[in-house]
Design a protein around this motif. Structure first.
Motif, PDB file in Angstrom:
ATOM      1  N   ILE A  47     -23.852  34.576  -1.316  1.00 22.91           N
ATOM      2  CA  ILE A  47     -24.973  34.795  -0.401  1.00 22.91           C
ATOM      3  C   ILE A  47     -24.933  33.710   0.664  1.00 22.91           C
ATOM      4  CG2 ILE A  47     -27.477  34.872  -0.123  1.00 22.91           C
ATOM      5  CD1 ILE A  47     -27.697  35.747  -3.032  1.00 22.91           C
ATOM      6  N   CYS A  48     -24.924  34.124   1.918  1.00 19.45           N
ATOM      7  CA  CYS A  48     -25.041  33.173   3.018  1.00 19.45           C
ATOM      8  C   CYS A  48     -26.277  33.545   3.821  1.00 19.45           C
ATOM      9  CB  CYS A  48     -23.807  33.210   3.920  1.00 19.45           C
ATOM     10  SG  CYS A  48     -24.009  32.187   5.403  1.00 19.45           S
ATOM     11  N   GLU A  49     -27.160  32.585   4.056  1.00 19.45           N
ATOM     12  CA  GLU A  49     -28.385  32.858   4.798  1.00 19.45           C
ATOM     13  C   GLU A  49     -28.490  31.933   6.007  1.00 19.45           C
ATOM     14  OE1 GLU A  49     -31.720  34.686   2.391  1.00 19.45           O
ATOM     15  OE2 GLU A  49     -31.320  32.858   1.237  1.00 19.45           O
ATOM     16  N   TYR A  50     -28.923  32.513   7.126  1.00 18.15           N
ATOM     17  CA  TYR A  50     -29.251  31.715   8.294  1.00 18.15           C
ATOM     18  C   TYR A  50     -30.743  31.828   8.538  1.00 18.15           C
ATOM     19  CZ  TYR A  50     -30.169  30.221  12.982  1.00 18.15           C
ATOM     20  OH  TYR A  50     -30.730  29.583  14.057  1.00 18.15           O
ATOM     21  N   ALA A  51     -31.415  30.681   8.684  1.00 14.02           N
ATOM     22  CA  ALA A  51     -32.865  30.656   8.873  1.00 14.02           C
ATOM     23  C   ALA A  51     -33.198  29.921  10.165  1.00 14.02           C
ATOM     24  CB  ALA A  51     -33.541  29.969   7.693  1.00 14.02           C
ATOM     25  N   PRO A  52     -33.814  30.600  11.136  1.00 13.29           N
ATOM     26  CA  PRO A  52     -34.131  29.953  12.406  1.00 13.29           C
ATOM     27  C   PRO A  52     -35.447  29.192  12.432  1.00 13.29           C
ATOM     28  CG  PRO A  52     -34.650  32.274  12.538  1.00 13.29           C
ATOM     29  CD  PRO A  52     -34.055  32.049  11.175  1.00 13.29           C
ATOM     30  N   ALA A  53     -36.394  29.531  11.528  1.00 11.97           N
ATOM     31  CA  ALA A  53     -37.720  28.904  11.609  1.00 11.97           C
ATOM     32  C   ALA A  53     -38.344  28.602  10.257  1.00 11.97           C
ATOM     33  CB  ALA A  53     -38.658  29.799  12.412  1.00 11.97           C
ATOM     34  N   VAL A  54     -38.086  29.439   9.246  1.00  8.94           N
ATOM     35  CA  VAL A  54     -38.697  29.278   7.926  1.00  8.94           C
ATOM     36  C   VAL A  54     -37.593  29.232   6.881  1.00  8.94           C
ATOM     37  CG1 VAL A  54     -40.243  30.323   6.218  1.00  8.94           C
ATOM     38  CG2 VAL A  54     -40.776  30.501   8.648  1.00  8.94           C
ATOM     39  N   LEU A  55     -37.758  28.379   5.901  1.00  7.28           N
ATOM     40  CA  LEU A  55     -36.774  28.254   4.840  1.00  7.28           C
ATOM     41  C   LEU A  55     -36.623  29.581   4.090  1.00  7.28           C
ATOM     42  CD1 LEU A  55     -35.091  25.887   3.534  1.00  7.28           C
ATOM     43  CD2 LEU A  55     -36.848  25.861   1.752  1.00  7.28           C
ATOM     44  N   PRO A  56     -35.406  30.012   3.765  1.00  5.61           N
ATOM     45  CA  PRO A  56     -35.234  31.239   2.979  1.00  5.61           C
ATOM     46  C   PRO A  56     -35.928  31.138   1.626  1.00  5.61           C
ATOM     47  CG  PRO A  56     -33.142  30.515   3.918  1.00  5.61           C
ATOM     48  CD  PRO A  56     -34.111  29.401   4.129  1.00  5.61           C
ATOM     49  N   GLY A  57     -36.192  32.279   1.012  1.00  4.77           N
ATOM     50  CA  GLY A  57     -36.967  32.305  -0.224  1.00  4.77           C
ATOM     51  C   GLY A  57     -36.328  31.610  -1.403  1.00  4.77           C
TER      52      GLY A  57
ATOM     53  N   TRP B 297     -24.989  29.620   0.230  1.00  3.84           N
ATOM     54  CA  TRP B 297     -24.806  28.774   1.409  1.00  3.84           C
ATOM     55  C   TRP B 297     -25.920  29.083   2.386  1.00  3.84           C
ATOM     56  CZ3 TRP B 297     -20.956  30.247   5.777  1.00  3.84           C
ATOM     57  CH2 TRP B 297     -20.956  29.262   6.770  1.00  3.84           C
ATOM     58  N   ALA B 298     -26.693  28.063   2.768  1.00  5.83           N
ATOM     59  CA  ALA B 298     -27.783  28.252   3.720  1.00  5.83           C
ATOM     60  C   ALA B 298     -27.519  27.424   4.968  1.00  5.83           C
ATOM     61  CB  ALA B 298     -29.116  27.850   3.101  1.00  5.83           C
TER      62      ALA B 298
ATOM     63  N   ALA C 211     -25.769  24.718  -4.351  1.00  3.29           N
ATOM     64  CA  ALA C 211     -25.784  25.364  -3.040  1.00  3.29           C
ATOM     65  C   ALA C 211     -25.176  24.424  -2.015  1.00  3.29           C
ATOM     66  CB  ALA C 211     -27.208  25.723  -2.634  1.00  3.29           C
ATOM     67  N   LEU C 212     -24.744  25.013  -0.919  1.00  4.87           N
ATOM     68  CA  LEU C 212     -24.332  24.245   0.248  1.00  4.87           C
ATOM     69  C   LEU C 212     -25.364  24.505   1.325  1.00  4.87           C
ATOM     70  CD1 LEU C 212     -22.218  22.512   1.763  1.00  4.87           C
ATOM     71  CD2 LEU C 212     -21.172  24.649   2.509  1.00  4.87           C
ATOM     72  N   VAL C 213     -25.931  23.447   1.885  1.00  2.85           N
ATOM     73  CA  VAL C 213     -26.939  23.581   2.932  1.00  2.85           C
ATOM     74  C   VAL C 213     -26.461  22.812   4.149  1.00  2.85           C
ATOM     75  CG1 VAL C 213     -29.324  23.136   3.600  1.00  2.85           C
ATOM     76  CG2 VAL C 213     -28.800  23.828   1.251  1.00  2.85           C
ATOM     77  N   GLN C 214     -26.462  23.483   5.287  1.00  2.00           N
ATOM     78  CA  GLN C 214     -26.076  22.853   6.540  1.00  2.00           C
ATOM     79  C   GLN C 214     -27.199  23.015   7.554  1.00  2.00           C
ATOM     80  OE1 GLN C 214     -22.283  25.100   6.730  1.00  2.00           O
ATOM     81  NE2 GLN C 214     -21.321  23.103   7.004  1.00  2.00           N
TER      82      GLN C 214
END
Length: 261
Positions: free
Chosen positions: A100-110, A157-158, A191-194
């Motif tokens: 799962i890869c998530e991109y969040a522009p304003a709010v942290l993913p769930g 990965w977020a 997780a990997l967070v960037q």
């Protein structure tokens, strides 16, 4: 609906689908072609690996002339009531994903949210809601978050825009707990967070929340979300194009699958 009951509903749906498909003299590929999915998808429905979307169930009814049987079954037994309808299918796929890869522009993913952060988000969205409703939503969010603690968790990965880390959701104390939690998840290698800094300027995903999910034996999907709406994309050409133009095409080490026990 409990997990066991939900799985039993999937299996019943799949058994009935296979029986009626064979009675109609159709292969999985034949049926898939006629309802605009792949034969592999039909096989996954029949094996209760993947839940069909409502529109697919309706097309199956039309083709097999079942009088709405599969739509009624979907609505009464399979539909995931815990989440908004536009997100329910994505929530199911989340549990099946290997990456799962998530991109969040304003709010942290769930998935990496803390209870305090989630509570502040729900209160902001539902300022007049009863406490019981807010706490139930927080509980469901925390149930989803358990996915990152599971032994068979997906590679996660977020990519967070710097805005996500700068807005003190829930106040300074709640945000401090949230940042500590993100750091712990990374430190424990779950997780990997960037972070995409303000200095990067314009980029392909400005303002667009996106989740890319990959699976062991199924094509990848992309889920995007807007205000009270969601869009699940699984057309291979569309997903390929989306991956090519987004930051979730990312570092090679994030593309390798985590071995499963």
């Amino acid at each position: 609906m409990a997990n066991g009951s939900r799985q039993a509903a999937w299996e019943f749906f799949g058994t009935e689908l296979k029986r009626r498909r064979e009675e109609a003299g159709l292969t999985q590929v034949d049926l898939g072609h006629r309802v605009f999915v792949s034969g592999g998808y039909i096989g996954q429905f029949e094996q209760a690996i993947r839940r069909p979307q409502l529109d697919v169930a309706q097309r199956i009814d039309d083709l097999l002339q079942t009088g709405g049987f599969f739509e009624r079954l979907w609505r009464k037994l399979i539909k995931e009531e815990r989440f908004a309808e536009y997100f329910a299918h994505a929530a199911e796929l989340e549990r099946l994903a290997t990456e799962i890869c998530e991109y969040a522009p304003a709010v942290l993913p769930g998935l990496p949210q803390t209870a305090e952060y989630a509570r502040a988000i729900y209160l902001a969205s539902n300022p007049l809601a009863a406490d019981e409703y807010i706490e139930e939503m927080v509980r469901l969010r925390m149930d989803r978050a358990l996915l990152l603690k599971d032994a068979t968790r997906p590679v996660y990965w977020a990519v967070l825009h710097e805005t996500v880390l700068r807005v003190p959701v829930g106040g300074p104390a709640a945000m401090a707990l949230q940042l500590d939690h993100i750091a712990a998840v990374v430190r424990d290698r779950k997780a990997l967070v960037q972070v995409l800094p303000f200095s990067v300027g314009a980029h392909p995903q400005m303002g667009k929340m996106m989740t890319l999910m990959e699976f062991e034996d199924a094509p990848p999907t992309v889920y995007t979300e807007g205000v009270l709406s969601g869009n699940l994309l699984d057309d291979p050409a569309v997903v390929k194009r989306t991956r090519r133009i987004t930051i979730c095409s990312g570092p090679p080490r994030c593309r390798r699958r985590r071995p499963r026990p």
